[in-house]
Design a protein around this motif. Structure first.
Motif, PDB file in Angstrom:
ATOM      1  N   MET A 143       4.528 -15.590   1.175  1.00 61.52           N
ATOM      2  CA  MET A 143       4.966 -15.222   2.506  1.00 61.52           C
ATOM      3  C   MET A 143       3.729 -14.869   3.343  1.00 61.52           C
ATOM      4  O   MET A 143       2.785 -14.273   2.854  1.00 61.52           O
ATOM      5  CB  MET A 143       5.919 -14.030   2.396  1.00 61.52           C
ATOM      6  CG  MET A 143       6.640 -13.742   3.661  1.00 61.52           C
ATOM      7  SD  MET A 143       7.898 -12.448   3.481  1.00 61.52           S
ATOM      8  CE  MET A 143       9.239 -13.396   2.829  1.00 61.52           C
ATOM      9  N   GLU A 144       3.782 -15.204   4.591  1.00 60.89           N
ATOM     10  CA  GLU A 144       2.653 -14.980   5.489  1.00 60.89           C
ATOM     11  C   GLU A 144       2.502 -13.498   5.822  1.00 60.89           C
ATOM     12  O   GLU A 144       3.492 -12.768   5.921  1.00 60.89           O
ATOM     13  CB  GLU A 144       2.869 -15.759   6.782  1.00 60.89           C
ATOM     14  CG  GLU A 144       2.878 -17.261   6.575  1.00 60.89           C
ATOM     15  CD  GLU A 144       3.100 -18.004   7.878  1.00 60.89           C
ATOM     16  OE1 GLU A 144       2.978 -17.373   8.950  1.00 60.89           O
ATOM     17  OE2 GLU A 144       3.386 -19.199   7.817  1.00 60.89           O
ATOM     18  N   PRO A 145       1.263 -13.030   6.006  1.00 63.46           N
ATOM     19  CA  PRO A 145       1.049 -11.614   6.335  1.00 63.46           C
ATOM     20  C   PRO A 145       1.707 -11.194   7.652  1.00 63.46           C
ATOM     21  O   PRO A 145       2.113 -10.052   7.803  1.00 63.46           O
ATOM     22  CB  PRO A 145      -0.468 -11.480   6.437  1.00 63.46           C
ATOM     23  CG  PRO A 145      -1.017 -12.638   5.693  1.00 63.46           C
ATOM     24  CD  PRO A 145       0.009 -13.730   5.775  1.00 63.46           C
ATOM     25  N   GLU A 146       1.816 -12.128   8.606  1.00 63.15           N
ATOM     26  CA  GLU A 146       2.447 -11.793   9.886  1.00 63.15           C
ATOM     27  C   GLU A 146       3.917 -11.453   9.714  1.00 63.15           C
ATOM     28  O   GLU A 146       4.497 -10.766  10.545  1.00 63.15           O
ATOM     29  CB  GLU A 146       2.316 -12.952  10.886  1.00 63.15           C
ATOM     30  CG  GLU A 146       0.901 -13.242  11.318  1.00 63.15           C
ATOM     31  CD  GLU A 146       0.211 -14.235  10.391  1.00 63.15           C
ATOM     32  OE1 GLU A 146       0.892 -14.874   9.575  1.00 63.15           O
ATOM     33  OE2 GLU A 146      -1.020 -14.348  10.477  1.00 63.15           O
ATOM     34  N   VAL A 147       4.530 -11.948   8.662  1.00 65.96           N
ATOM     35  CA  VAL A 147       5.933 -11.672   8.398  1.00 65.96           C
ATOM     36  C   VAL A 147       6.071 -10.518   7.405  1.00 65.96           C
ATOM     37  O   VAL A 147       6.949  -9.672   7.547  1.00 65.96           O
ATOM     38  CB  VAL A 147       6.634 -12.939   7.846  1.00 65.96           C
ATOM     39  CG1 VAL A 147       8.067 -12.651   7.465  1.00 65.96           C
ATOM     40  CG2 VAL A 147       6.572 -14.057   8.872  1.00 65.96           C
ATOM     41  N   LEU A 148       5.211 -10.475   6.427  1.00 69.00           N
ATOM     42  CA  LEU A 148       5.314  -9.490   5.356  1.00 69.00           C
ATOM     43  C   LEU A 148       5.019  -8.066   5.840  1.00 69.00           C
ATOM     44  O   LEU A 148       5.727  -7.129   5.475  1.00 69.00           O
ATOM     45  CB  LEU A 148       4.365  -9.869   4.218  1.00 69.00           C
ATOM     46  CG  LEU A 148       4.499  -9.066   2.941  1.00 69.00           C
ATOM     47  CD1 LEU A 148       5.889  -9.227   2.369  1.00 69.00           C
ATOM     48  CD2 LEU A 148       3.462  -9.512   1.937  1.00 69.00           C
ATOM     49  N   ILE A 149       4.004  -7.904   6.656  1.00 76.35           N
ATOM     50  CA  ILE A 149       3.628  -6.566   7.127  1.00 76.35           C
ATOM     51  C   ILE A 149       4.752  -5.905   7.933  1.00 76.35           C
ATOM     52  O   ILE A 149       5.117  -4.764   7.657  1.00 76.35           O
ATOM     53  CB  ILE A 149       2.308  -6.614   7.924  1.00 76.35           C
ATOM     54  CG1 ILE A 149       1.161  -6.988   6.978  1.00 76.35           C
ATOM     55  CG2 ILE A 149       2.031  -5.296   8.617  1.00 76.35           C
ATOM     56  CD1 ILE A 149      -0.141  -7.275   7.677  1.00 76.35           C
ATOM     57  N   PRO A 150       5.355  -6.578   8.919  1.00 76.44           N
ATOM     58  CA  PRO A 150       6.472  -5.928   9.630  1.00 76.44           C
ATOM     59  C   PRO A 150       7.666  -5.649   8.731  1.00 76.44           C
ATOM     60  O   PRO A 150       8.345  -4.642   8.904  1.00 76.44           O
ATOM     61  CB  PRO A 150       6.849  -6.934  10.726  1.00 76.44           C
ATOM     62  CG  PRO A 150       5.681  -7.799  10.896  1.00 76.44           C
ATOM     63  CD  PRO A 150       4.984  -7.836   9.585  1.00 76.44           C
ATOM     64  N   LEU A 151       7.911  -6.514   7.759  1.00 80.89           N
ATOM     65  CA  LEU A 151       9.025  -6.264   6.845  1.00 80.89           C
ATOM     66  C   LEU A 151       8.783  -5.013   6.006  1.00 80.89           C
ATOM     67  O   LEU A 151       9.689  -4.220   5.782  1.00 80.89           O
ATOM     68  CB  LEU A 151       9.248  -7.466   5.937  1.00 80.89           C
ATOM     69  CG  LEU A 151       9.961  -8.657   6.550  1.00 80.89           C
ATOM     70  CD1 LEU A 151      10.037  -9.799   5.553  1.00 80.89           C
ATOM     71  CD2 LEU A 151      11.346  -8.266   6.997  1.00 80.89           C
ATOM     72  N   ILE A 152       7.565  -4.834   5.547  1.00 79.28           N
ATOM     73  CA  ILE A 152       7.241  -3.636   4.765  1.00 79.28           C
ATOM     74  C   ILE A 152       7.377  -2.388   5.623  1.00 79.28           C
ATOM     75  O   ILE A 152       7.986  -1.395   5.207  1.00 79.28           O
ATOM     76  CB  ILE A 152       5.831  -3.759   4.160  1.00 79.28           C
ATOM     77  CG1 ILE A 152       5.814  -4.846   3.099  1.00 79.28           C
ATOM     78  CG2 ILE A 152       5.378  -2.425   3.588  1.00 79.28           C
ATOM     79  CD1 ILE A 152       4.432  -5.184   2.570  1.00 79.28           C
ATOM     80  N   PHE A 153       6.802  -2.419   6.841  1.00 82.51           N
ATOM     81  CA  PHE A 153       6.920  -1.268   7.737  1.00 82.51           C
ATOM     82  C   PHE A 153       8.384  -0.961   8.048  1.00 82.51           C
ATOM     83  O   PHE A 153       8.800   0.198   8.015  1.00 82.51           O
ATOM     84  CB  PHE A 153       6.162  -1.514   9.045  1.00 82.51           C
ATOM     85  CG  PHE A 153       4.699  -1.224   8.953  1.00 82.51           C
ATOM     86  CD1 PHE A 153       4.247   0.018   8.562  1.00 82.51           C
ATOM     87  CD2 PHE A 153       3.770  -2.197   9.271  1.00 82.51           C
ATOM     88  CE1 PHE A 153       2.889   0.290   8.491  1.00 82.51           C
ATOM     89  CE2 PHE A 153       2.418  -1.931   9.196  1.00 82.51           C
ATOM     90  CZ  PHE A 153       1.975  -0.686   8.812  1.00 82.51           C
ATOM     91  N   ALA A 154       9.148  -1.980   8.368  1.00 82.45           N
ATOM     92  CA  ALA A 154      10.561  -1.771   8.704  1.00 82.45           C
ATOM     93  C   ALA A 154      11.320  -1.199   7.504  1.00 82.45           C
ATOM     94  O   ALA A 154      12.151  -0.303   7.665  1.00 82.45           O
ATOM     95  CB  ALA A 154      11.188  -3.079   9.155  1.00 82.45           C
ATOM     96  N   GLY A 155      11.035  -1.689   6.314  1.00 84.64           N
ATOM     97  CA  GLY A 155      11.705  -1.175   5.121  1.00 84.64           C
ATOM     98  C   GLY A 155      11.378   0.280   4.855  1.00 84.64           C
ATOM     99  O   GLY A 155      12.264   1.082   4.549  1.00 84.64           O
ATOM    100  N   VAL A 156      10.122   0.641   5.004  1.00 84.91           N
ATOM    101  CA  VAL A 156       9.711   2.037   4.777  1.00 84.91           C
ATOM    102  C   VAL A 156      10.337   2.961   5.813  1.00 84.91           C
ATOM    103  O   VAL A 156      10.890   4.016   5.477  1.00 84.91           O
ATOM    104  CB  VAL A 156       8.173   2.154   4.796  1.00 84.91           C
ATOM    105  CG1 VAL A 156       7.740   3.602   4.822  1.00 84.91           C
ATOM    106  CG2 VAL A 156       7.581   1.447   3.593  1.00 84.91           C
ATOM    107  N   PHE A 157      10.270   2.571   7.073  1.00 85.37           N
ATOM    108  CA  PHE A 157      10.837   3.421   8.112  1.00 85.37           C
ATOM    109  C   PHE A 157      12.360   3.507   7.996  1.00 85.37           C
ATOM    110  O   PHE A 157      12.944   4.555   8.247  1.00 85.37           O
ATOM    111  CB  PHE A 157      10.428   2.933   9.493  1.00 85.37           C
ATOM    112  CG  PHE A 157       8.976   3.157   9.779  1.00 85.37           C
ATOM    113  CD1 PHE A 157       8.369   4.365   9.522  1.00 85.37           C
ATOM    114  CD2 PHE A 157       8.200   2.145  10.309  1.00 85.37           C
ATOM    115  CE1 PHE A 157       7.027   4.575   9.792  1.00 85.37           C
ATOM    116  CE2 PHE A 157       6.856   2.338  10.578  1.00 85.37           C
ATOM    117  CZ  PHE A 157       6.267   3.555  10.316  1.00 85.37           C
ATOM    118  N   LEU A 158      13.012   2.422   7.610  1.00 85.47           N
ATOM    119  CA  LEU A 158      14.458   2.459   7.419  1.00 85.47           C
ATOM    120  C   LEU A 158      14.824   3.379   6.259  1.00 85.47           C
ATOM    121  O   LEU A 158      15.806   4.123   6.335  1.00 85.47           O
ATOM    122  CB  LEU A 158      14.983   1.043   7.165  1.00 85.47           C
ATOM    123  CG  LEU A 158      16.487   0.884   7.075  1.00 85.47           C
ATOM    124  CD1 LEU A 158      17.132   1.294   8.393  1.00 85.47           C
ATOM    125  CD2 LEU A 158      16.841  -0.537   6.730  1.00 85.47           C
TER     126      LEU A 158
END
Length: 70
Positions: free
Chosen positions: A1-16
């Motif tokens: 998976m591309e970093p442009e997609v993976l980084i926001p997914l990780i941030f969103a998961g942690v904040f959620l």
């Protein structure tokens, strides 16, 4: 998976996850305090409400930064 997609997914998961844990904690506080006044409940819940607002703002800032860097 591309970093442009993976980084926001990780941030969103942690904040959620943080928001969900705060929500569970607030609900448990409400269930435990049956005979307290509204002022007492407000004093107990305000830190969690502030923290939820801060986490939401941090999530928005992170998403804006990630999108603008891309």
């Amino acid at each position: 998976m591309e970093p442009e997609v993976l980084i926001p997914l990780i941030f969103a998961g942690v904040f959620l996850l943080i928001d969900a844990l705060m929500l569970v904690r607030m609900i448990s506080l409400l269930k435990k305090s049956k005979d307290e006044t509204v002022k007492d409940l407000g004093d107990k819940l305000n830190p969690y409400l502030y923290a939820t607002g801060i986490v939401s703002v941090l999530m928005a800032i992170c998403m804006i930064v990630v999108v603008s860097i891309k």
